[in-house]
Scaffold this motif. Structure first.
Motif, PDB file in Angstrom:
ATOM      1  N   LEU B  65       0.846  -1.194   0.000  1.00 21.30           N
ATOM      2  CA  LEU B  65       0.000   0.000   0.000  1.00 21.30           C
ATOM      3  C   LEU B  65       0.882   1.245   0.000  1.00 21.30           C
ATOM      4  N   LEU B  66       0.542   2.191  -0.865  1.00 23.05           N
ATOM      5  CA  LEU B  66       1.290   3.443  -0.965  1.00 23.05           C
ATOM      6  C   LEU B  66       0.292   4.587  -1.032  1.00 23.05           C
ATOM      7  N   TYR B  72      -3.549   9.209   7.467  1.00 23.45           N
ATOM      8  CA  TYR B  72      -2.648   8.062   7.341  1.00 23.45           C
ATOM      9  C   TYR B  72      -1.589   8.343   6.269  1.00 23.45           C
ATOM     10  N   GLU B  73      -0.456   7.671   6.407  1.00 23.38           N
ATOM     11  CA  GLU B  73       0.533   7.670   5.332  1.00 23.38           C
ATOM     12  C   GLU B  73       1.098   6.260   5.228  1.00 23.38           C
ATOM     13  N   ALA B  74       1.194   5.767   3.998  1.00 18.87           N
ATOM     14  CA  ALA B  74       1.722   4.418   3.770  1.00 18.87           C
ATOM     15  C   ALA B  74       2.917   4.489   2.831  1.00 18.87           C
ATOM     16  N   ARG B  75       3.984   3.781   3.203  1.00 17.17           N
ATOM     17  CA  ARG B  75       5.185   3.710   2.368  1.00 17.17           C
ATOM     18  C   ARG B  75       5.475   2.244   2.051  1.00 17.17           C
ATOM     19  N   ILE B  76       6.217   2.068   0.957  1.00 19.10           N
ATOM     20  CA  ILE B  76       6.547   0.699   0.537  1.00 19.10           C
ATOM     21  C   ILE B  76       8.047   0.489   0.660  1.00 19.10           C
ATOM     22  N   LEU B  77       8.440  -0.651   1.189  1.00 17.32           N
ATOM     23  CA  LEU B  77       9.851  -1.039   1.271  1.00 17.32           C
ATOM     24  C   LEU B  77      10.056  -2.307   0.445  1.00 17.32           C
ATOM     25  N   ILE B  78      11.059  -2.278  -0.413  1.00 16.89           N
ATOM     26  CA  ILE B  78      11.365  -3.451  -1.240  1.00 16.89           C
ATOM     27  C   ILE B  78      12.876  -3.684  -1.193  1.00 16.89           C
ATOM     28  N   LYS B  79      13.257  -4.913  -0.918  1.00 20.06           N
ATOM     29  CA  LYS B  79      14.685  -5.248  -0.811  1.00 20.06           C
ATOM     30  C   LYS B  79      15.053  -6.252  -1.913  1.00 20.06           C
ATOM     31  N   PHE B  80      16.100  -5.925  -2.670  1.00 20.26           N
ATOM     32  CA  PHE B  80      16.592  -6.832  -3.705  1.00 20.26           C
ATOM     33  C   PHE B  80      17.986  -7.322  -3.312  1.00 20.26           C
ATOM     34  N   SER B  81      18.342  -8.525  -3.735  1.00 19.98           N
ATOM     35  CA  SER B  81      19.695  -9.049  -3.500  1.00 19.98           C
ATOM     36  C   SER B  81      20.480  -8.903  -4.798  1.00 19.98           C
ATOM     37  N   ILE B  82      21.250  -7.824  -4.895  1.00 17.03           N
ATOM     38  CA  ILE B  82      22.012  -7.573  -6.135  1.00 17.03           C
ATOM     39  C   ILE B  82      23.481  -7.865  -5.858  1.00 17.03           C
ATOM     40  N   SER B 170      23.086  -0.035   1.106  1.00 19.70           N
ATOM     41  CA  SER B 170      21.642   0.150   1.334  1.00 19.70           C
ATOM     42  C   SER B 170      20.949  -1.195   1.549  1.00 19.70           C
ATOM     43  N   TYR B 171      19.732  -1.094   2.029  1.00 17.87           N
ATOM     44  CA  TYR B 171      18.908  -2.290   2.280  1.00 17.87           C
ATOM     45  C   TYR B 171      17.572  -2.138   1.559  1.00 17.87           C
ATOM     46  N   GLY B 172      17.699  -1.952   0.261  1.00 17.60           N
ATOM     47  CA  GLY B 172      16.508  -1.863  -0.558  1.00 17.60           C
ATOM     48  C   GLY B 172      16.032  -0.452  -0.781  1.00 17.60           C
ATOM     49  N   LEU B 173      14.820  -0.356  -1.274  1.00 14.90           N
ATOM     50  CA  LEU B 173      14.233   0.928  -1.646  1.00 14.90           C
ATOM     51  C   LEU B 173      13.077   1.259  -0.718  1.00 14.90           C
ATOM     52  N   VAL B 174      12.871   2.551  -0.535  1.00 26.99           N
ATOM     53  CA  VAL B 174      11.661   3.011   0.158  1.00 26.99           C
ATOM     54  C   VAL B 174      10.905   3.913  -0.797  1.00 26.99           C
ATOM     55  N   LEU B 175       9.627   3.613  -1.035  1.00 29.84           N
ATOM     56  CA  LEU B 175       8.799   4.406  -1.940  1.00 29.84           C
ATOM     57  C   LEU B 175       7.969   5.375  -1.096  1.00 29.84           C
ATOM     58  N   PHE B 176       8.040   6.643  -1.436  1.00 34.79           N
ATOM     59  CA  PHE B 176       7.328   7.690  -0.704  1.00 34.79           C
ATOM     60  C   PHE B 176       6.206   8.234  -1.581  1.00 34.79           C
ATOM     61  N   PRO B 177       4.995   8.392  -1.046  1.00 34.41           N
ATOM     62  CA  PRO B 177       3.919   8.999  -1.839  1.00 34.41           C
ATOM     63  C   PRO B 177       4.134  10.514  -1.927  1.00 34.41           C
ATOM     64  N   VAL B 178       3.749  11.048  -3.060  1.00 35.38           N
ATOM     65  CA  VAL B 178       3.842  12.499  -3.230  1.00 35.38           C
ATOM     66  C   VAL B 178       2.451  13.116  -3.130  1.00 35.38           C
ATOM     67  N   ASP B 179       1.487  12.471  -3.787  1.00 43.87           N
ATOM     68  CA  ASP B 179       0.129  13.026  -3.825  1.00 43.87           C
ATOM     69  C   ASP B 179      -0.722  12.456  -2.692  1.00 43.87           C
ATOM     70  N   THR B 180      -1.890  13.099  -2.532  1.00 42.29           N
ATOM     71  CA  THR B 180      -2.886  12.571  -1.614  1.00 42.29           C
ATOM     72  C   THR B 180      -3.669  11.460  -2.312  1.00 42.29           C
ATOM     73  N   GLY B 181      -3.926  10.411  -1.568  1.00 37.60           N
ATOM     74  CA  GLY B 181      -4.638   9.252  -2.129  1.00 37.60           C
ATOM     75  C   GLY B 181      -3.846   7.988  -1.878  1.00 37.60           C
ATOM     76  N   PHE B 182      -4.493   6.882  -2.104  1.00 40.33           N
ATOM     77  CA  PHE B 182      -3.836   5.594  -1.850  1.00 40.33           C
ATOM     78  C   PHE B 182      -3.976   4.694  -3.072  1.00 40.33           C
TER      79      PHE B 182
END
Lengths: 379, 376
Positions: B65-66, B72-82, B170-182
């Motif tokens: 959920l983003l 409320y605020e929702a962020r996404i975390l994704i970790k890749f093994s590169i 680093s330990y993956g990416l964090v996605l931050f929402p910019v706009d209002t909405g989900f």
């Protein structure tokens, strides 16, 4: 004729029933299940269950019966039918030298089958459905001795076993749950004495059951709670006496009458009064053989139960019409058929339970001669 | 022969029909039972209530959920093994996401600077023992890339200059929402449409990396809840504690029906259907408060669509009440928790009333055991 017989059989098979009064006391007293006797009013003292009735026994006799019982109950303008089909009884009698007989048997003493729906509870649609199955059965063995073709005395040991299981189901519009199960195991043993005497055309028979002490072990399983509660009951039933008379005034005609006396007002449960009552049962019957080998049997019985109608507090009266016939089976024996219609009610209150019960008994009677082989020389 | 046919057709068959009709469930003979088992219905109000909010791990949600709004605020975390052995020849790096919703949402992503775990990560905690230095995820300040989640799939070109940092520090990416909405995107459990990272090398060959871990985290700092409100909610979990006194019910009673009902007020919802459940507490709430343990599996759950304020929610908990009543020694009545079921659902929040007709109540119908044939 075949269609009518088939239909009658079908009616009794589709609509068998156990008594709606079976919730009371120890349930219905089961008569000896043997079609010949049932068709002539079921006089106990003349039945094969009386060890003293074997004045003549030229052959080994085995009798096995299938019983279809059913009842239609009426109450408050409601009518409901119930029933079951089950093995009825087994009786065997084996002649020995010196006119001694060995007797074996397995039959039912009390029937505790029932199936009851309650009225709606407290103005809701919730109802109870209570199903009871079981009874008390007798496994018995005995000896009889005949004297001078006129007298027979016998004694029989009865080992009583059996049990009943009541399932209490609580039914709601969403479904039903089994809330409680009551299981009762019965055990007891007893002796029965019997005798009969034949004088010309008249035969008198009598039997006497010693007082019966039954141990009833009750297990009550409350399903949601899943705990058992145990309770033992010591039930003492006074002695039972039966008497019957049979006469053959003309050839191919036989008349009989019988009476059973149960002084059970003195019965106790755990040494306190059981509130049973003295009861009796009488019967009249005849057998006429218009065509040799094809008898017609008729009977009428009347009496009352040892326990009361729980609702009215009145005795449960019972009267019955009995009829039957026999079909000889060459080189085997016979197939006896008996149909009984029993009418049960207490006092004539308009709201009181009334019941019409039907019993169809099929008895396969096997007769065998002890063949004595003669050795022949010269061939 | 004709007489027989007449009897069969005109008399016997109707008789059989009557007998069939008599096979019913009418109450014939029931009066032969002198003493009926007692049946009672009681309605109990909770004697003790409380509510608390808690950050709960959302890593095992069915989606990521983003988004954000004022509550409320929702962020996404994704970790890749590169693997870091091949970074020199990478010419481009692209993040591919597959939205589930069609709601367009702008976002940007940063590299996460603290290790985290799917099973324990929340807005406050990176894993079960490590707290974020900054709630919501510790990140390097540079922006790796930005894009807009739209229908079908979204491809975000990440800045190759930070590839070395992304892979080695680093330990993956964090996605931050910019706009209002989900909006929601698929997670790593979707084999074909899950997030992926595509590295293109100098020889135009591509290499695809799939996530090792992913999760979303939700904050509720925008909520100004009254501390005395009884709340139930998801994403940021609100739980309500209720305790009913059951001493009046005999231990040998069979609970035919136990219905917990209340009339909630919906304060916030991001989905049409609201799922709530009831959990049995296994420790005293009075002693341990919000840390009191409870059964992971719900005793009952229900889904409902809040239509108006008069929506009554009912949960059938007869088995739970039966255990409390009959096995008080092994199953003490510590009360129950009403929670979102499951708690990783899109944010919603409902309020239960402490007083008035809408307050929670437990309606119990119970039966006492019948007598046997020798005592009834």
């Amino acid at each position: 004729m075949k269609k009518i017989l088939f239909t009658l059989t079908l009616i009794f098979t589709l609509n068998p029933a156990q008594s709606f009064f079976n919730l009371n006391g120890l349930g219905e007293i089961s008569p000896p299940v043997e079609a010949w006797n049932a068709a002539t009013g079921n006089p106990f003292a003349l039945s094969v269950a009386n060890p003293g009735t074997f004045i003549d026994l030229p052959q080994t006799s085995l009798k096995i019966s299938l019983l279809t019982i059913g009842a239609i109950g009426r109450q408050n303008n409601f009518t409901r039918a119930l029933g079951t089909v089950k093995p009825g009884a087994f009786y065997g009698a084996i002649p020995l030298p010196t006119r001694t007989r060995i007797l074996l048997g397995l039959d039912s003493r009390f029937n505790q089958d029932f199936d009851i729906w309650s009225e709606s509870l407290a103005d809701t649609t919730y109802r109870y459905h209570i199903i009871g199955r079981g009874g008390i059965y007798s496994l018995n063995a005995g000896l009889a001795q005949s004297f001078l073709d006129h007298l027979c005395i016998g004694v029989q040991f009865h080992q009583f076993i059996g049990g009943s299981r009541e399932n209490w189901r609580f039914c709601t519009p969403e479904g039903s749950i089994t809330t409680d199960t009551i299981e009762i195991d019965y055990s007891s043993h007893n002796l029965r004495f019997g005798t009969s005497a034949r004088f010309s055309i008249i035969t008198i028979a009598t039997s006497y059951d010693l007082p019966l002490n039954i141990l009833a072990r009750r297990f009550k399983l409350i399903h949601g709670v899943t705990t058992d509660s145990l309770q033992n009951y010591r039930i003492k039933l006074p002695a039972v006496t039966t008497l019957a008379l049979s006469a053959e005034p003309v050839r191919r005609l036989r008349l009989n009458g019988g009476v059973e006396l149960l002084p059970w007002s003195r019965a106790t449960i755990n040494d306190t009064s059981s509130h049973y009552r003295n009861s009796w049962r009488g019967s009249l019957g005849l057998e006429y053989e218009p065509i040799p080998g094809h008898p017609v049997r008729l009977g009428y019985s009347f009496g009352n139960w040892y326990c009361l109608n729980n609702y009215t507090g009145e005795p449960i009266a019972e009267s019955g019409i009995h009829l039957g016939t026999g079909i000889p089976i060459p080189k085997f024996g016979a197939l006896d058929i008996a149909g009984e219609l029993l009418f049960r009610s207490s006092q004539a209150q308009s709201r009181a339970l009334r019941e019409t019960a039907g019993r169809l008994t099929l008895t396969l009677a096997y007769q065998e001669t002890w063949a004595k082989r003669t050795r022949r020389w010269g061939y | 022969m004709k007489l027989e046919n007449l009897a069969f057709g005109n008399r016997v068959l109707p008789l059989i029909l009557i007998l069939f009709l008599a096979c019913n469930t009418l109450p014939v003979g029931f009066d032969q039972i002198r003493t009926l088992p007692e049946t009672r219905t009681v309605e109990i109000r909770p004697e003790s209530t409380d509510s608390y909010g808690k950050f709960v791990p959302l890593g095992f949600a069915d989606y990521l959920l983003l988004g954000k709004d004022e509550q409320y605020e929702a962020r996404i975390l994704i970790k890749f093994s590169i693997k870091d052995s091949c970074l020199d020849s990478v010419s481009s790096i692209r993040l591919v996401l597959h939205p589930i919703d069609s709601f367009p949402l702008d976002f940007f992503c940063r590299a996460c600077s603290t290790d985290w775990s799917t099973s324990a990560v929340t807005w406050r905690m990176a894993d079960s023992t490590t707290q974020w230095l900054k709630p919501g995820g510790d990140c390097w300040q540079f922006i790796l890339g930005q894009g807009r989640l739209t229908k079908d799939s979204t491809i975000v070109e990440l800045n190759r200059d930070y590839l070395d940092t992304l892979v080695r520090h680093s330990y993956g990416l964090v996605l931050f929402p910019v706009d209002t909405g989900f909006t929601t995107v698929t997670n790593l459990t979707s084999a074909k449409t899950g997030p992926r990272l595509i590295l293109t090398f100098a020889d135009n060959k591509n290499r695809v990396y799939y996530p090792a871990e992913d999760a979303h985290i939700v904050d509720s700092s925008g909520i100004r809840a009254n501390p005395y409100d009884l709340l139930v909610g998801s994403s940021f979990a609100f739980r309500t504690y209720l305790w009913f006194r059951l001493d009046s019910i005999p231990s040998e009673a069979t609970i035919a029906r136990a219905e917990l009902s209340f009339q909630p007020q919906t304060l916030y919802q991001r989905q049409d259907t609201i799922w709530i459940g009831v959990h049995q507490l296994t420790e005293s709430y009075g002693a341990k408060g919000r840390y009191a343990l409870f059964q992971e599996n719900s005793a009952a759950k229900i889904a409902y669509v809040p239509a108006a304020n008069d929506t009554i929610v009912s949960l059938e908990i007869s088995r739970l009440v039966q255990n409390w009543v009959s096995h008080a020694d092994s199953n003490p009545n510590y009360g129950l928790l009403i929670t979102a079921e499951p708690e990783w659902l899109k944010p919603f929040r409902i309020k239960l009333f402490r007083t008035g007709p809408a307050t929670p109540r437990l309606r119990i119908q119970y039966l006492l055991p019948p007598e046997d044939r020798f005592t009834r």
